[in-house]
Design a protein around this motif. Sequence first.
Motif, mmCIF file in Angstrom:
data_model
loop_
_atom_site.group_PDB
_atom_site.id
_atom_site.type_symbol
_atom_site.label_atom_id
_atom_site.label_comp_id
_atom_site.label_asym_id
_atom_site.label_seq_id
_atom_site.Cartn_x
_atom_site.Cartn_y
_atom_site.Cartn_z
ATOM 1 N N GLY A 71 0.795 -1.213 0.000
ATOM 2 C CA GLY A 71 0.000 0.000 0.000
ATOM 3 C C GLY A 71 0.830 1.266 0.000
ATOM 4 O O GLY A 71 2.063 1.236 -0.094
ATOM 5 N N VAL A 72 0.131 2.378 0.096
ATOM 6 C CA VAL A 72 0.756 3.699 0.024
ATOM 7 C C VAL A 72 0.108 4.631 1.038
ATOM 8 O O VAL A 72 -0.993 4.376 1.533
ATOM 9 N N GLY A 79 -2.192 19.091 4.969
ATOM 10 C CA GLY A 79 -2.736 18.240 6.015
ATOM 11 C C GLY A 79 -4.197 17.867 5.874
ATOM 12 O O GLY A 79 -4.737 17.132 6.702
ATOM 13 N N ARG A 80 -4.888 18.367 4.838
ATOM 14 C CA ARG A 80 -6.311 18.038 4.673
ATOM 15 C C ARG A 80 -6.528 16.545 4.425
ATOM 16 O O ARG A 80 -7.524 15.981 4.842
ATOM 17 N N ILE A 81 -5.598 15.931 3.694
ATOM 18 C CA ILE A 81 -5.692 14.494 3.424
ATOM 19 C C ILE A 81 -4.428 13.834 3.930
ATOM 20 O O ILE A 81 -3.317 14.275 3.632
ATOM 21 N N ASP A 82 -4.617 12.785 4.715
ATOM 22 C CA ASP A 82 -3.515 11.937 5.159
ATOM 23 C C ASP A 82 -4.116 10.549 5.354
ATOM 24 O O ASP A 82 -4.731 10.262 6.388
ATOM 25 N N HIS A 83 -4.000 9.703 4.331
ATOM 26 C CA HIS A 83 -4.698 8.418 4.309
ATOM 27 C C HIS A 83 -3.734 7.283 3.991
ATOM 28 O O HIS A 83 -3.012 7.335 3.001
ATOM 29 N N ARG A 84 -3.733 6.268 4.841
ATOM 30 C CA ARG A 84 -2.964 5.050 4.576
ATOM 31 C C ARG A 84 -3.849 4.099 3.780
ATOM 32 O O ARG A 84 -4.857 3.606 4.302
ATOM 33 N N LEU A 85 -3.483 3.881 2.538
ATOM 34 C CA LEU A 85 -4.197 2.934 1.677
ATOM 35 C C LEU A 85 -3.476 1.592 1.829
ATOM 36 O O LEU A 85 -2.655 1.219 1.000
ATOM 37 N N ASP A 86 -3.742 0.909 2.957
ATOM 38 C CA ASP A 86 -3.001 -0.309 3.262
ATOM 39 C C ASP A 86 -3.901 -1.503 3.576
ATOM 40 O O ASP A 86 -3.407 -2.576 3.916
ATOM 41 N N VAL A 87 -5.218 -1.337 3.454
ATOM 42 C CA VAL A 87 -6.149 -2.434 3.655
ATOM 43 C C VAL A 87 -6.789 -2.745 2.300
ATOM 44 O O VAL A 87 -7.481 -1.890 1.735
ATOM 45 N N PRO A 91 -12.387 0.958 -0.799
ATOM 46 C CA PRO A 91 -12.255 2.148 -1.638
ATOM 47 C C PRO A 91 -12.063 3.426 -0.819
ATOM 48 O O PRO A 91 -12.634 3.576 0.262
ATOM 49 N N PHE A 92 -11.257 4.336 -1.355
ATOM 50 C CA PHE A 92 -11.030 5.650 -0.761
ATOM 51 C C PHE A 92 -11.299 6.690 -1.848
ATOM 52 O O PHE A 92 -10.687 6.673 -2.914
ATOM 53 N N ALA A 93 -12.238 7.601 -1.588
ATOM 54 C CA ALA A 93 -12.630 8.620 -2.565
ATOM 55 C C ALA A 93 -11.941 9.943 -2.247
ATOM 56 O O ALA A 93 -11.773 10.294 -1.072
ATOM 57 N N ILE A 100 -1.954 15.706 -4.495
ATOM 58 C CA ILE A 100 -1.694 14.605 -3.577
ATOM 59 C C ILE A 100 -0.315 14.017 -3.829
ATOM 60 O O ILE A 100 0.083 13.816 -4.979
ATOM 61 N N ASP A 101 0.397 13.770 -2.748
ATOM 62 C CA ASP A 101 1.685 13.100 -2.809
ATOM 63 C C ASP A 101 1.495 11.680 -2.296
ATOM 64 O O ASP A 101 0.542 11.390 -1.564
ATOM 65 N N CYS A 102 2.423 10.811 -2.654
ATOM 66 C CA CYS A 102 2.297 9.403 -2.328
ATOM 67 C C CYS A 102 3.651 8.865 -1.883
ATOM 68 O O CYS A 102 4.666 9.138 -2.532
ATOM 69 N N THR A 103 3.663 8.131 -0.771
ATOM 70 C CA THR A 103 4.864 7.414 -0.348
ATOM 71 C C THR A 103 4.503 5.944 -0.214
ATOM 72 O O THR A 103 3.371 5.594 0.150
#
Length: 190
Positions: A71-72, A79-87, A91-93, A100-103
């Motif tokens: 995930g990322v 700081g408005r969005i800080d979401h771990r897409l790890d599950v 879906p995340f909208a 948006i940056d991605c690590t």
Amino acid sequence: MNGVQRFSRTALPAMPWKNGGGTTQEIASWPQGAGLDSFGWRVSIATIAAAGPFSVFAGVDRSIMLLEGDGVRLFTHDGRIDHRLDVPQQPFAFSGDDVIDCTLLGGASNDFNVMTRRGQWRADVRVLARASTIEPAPHGVLLALRGEWRLNDEACREGAGMHWADTAQAWQAAPAHEDARLLVVRIVPA
């Protein structure tokens, strides 16, 4: 692209990103042949292999879902969005207007993406785990994420699916096993 078209993840061509951070396999877009600045909707699978910025798509609503991998982390610098897409399979909208940056949270990951032109289309993205009736939608995508499904009496194996445009039809979806999962994307007028 009228009517129902079958596809397999393994047969979708992979196109490299301009920034070299990954690849995209387009499943379908509408209208057919539309470019990135003129689609009404677009559904794809991306492999994210390196940290970096997401492309901005002004006027587009986006949904992303982890399919495989570590995930990322998706974030905006304000700081408005800080979401771990790890599950997986959740879906995340978010708005395509956001910068948006991605690590990476580990190695590369594969993600399912839906983009709809705001004010024209909206997408309902969900994962089914049991037999269901899928309400008609003029456009959409079904993808067997795990196991085999019966979709209106047609077999659909893991990694395969169907997409359609300008063909509103209901679907009867039935899993072959209780651990099967089906991704459902219904695209309807906004």
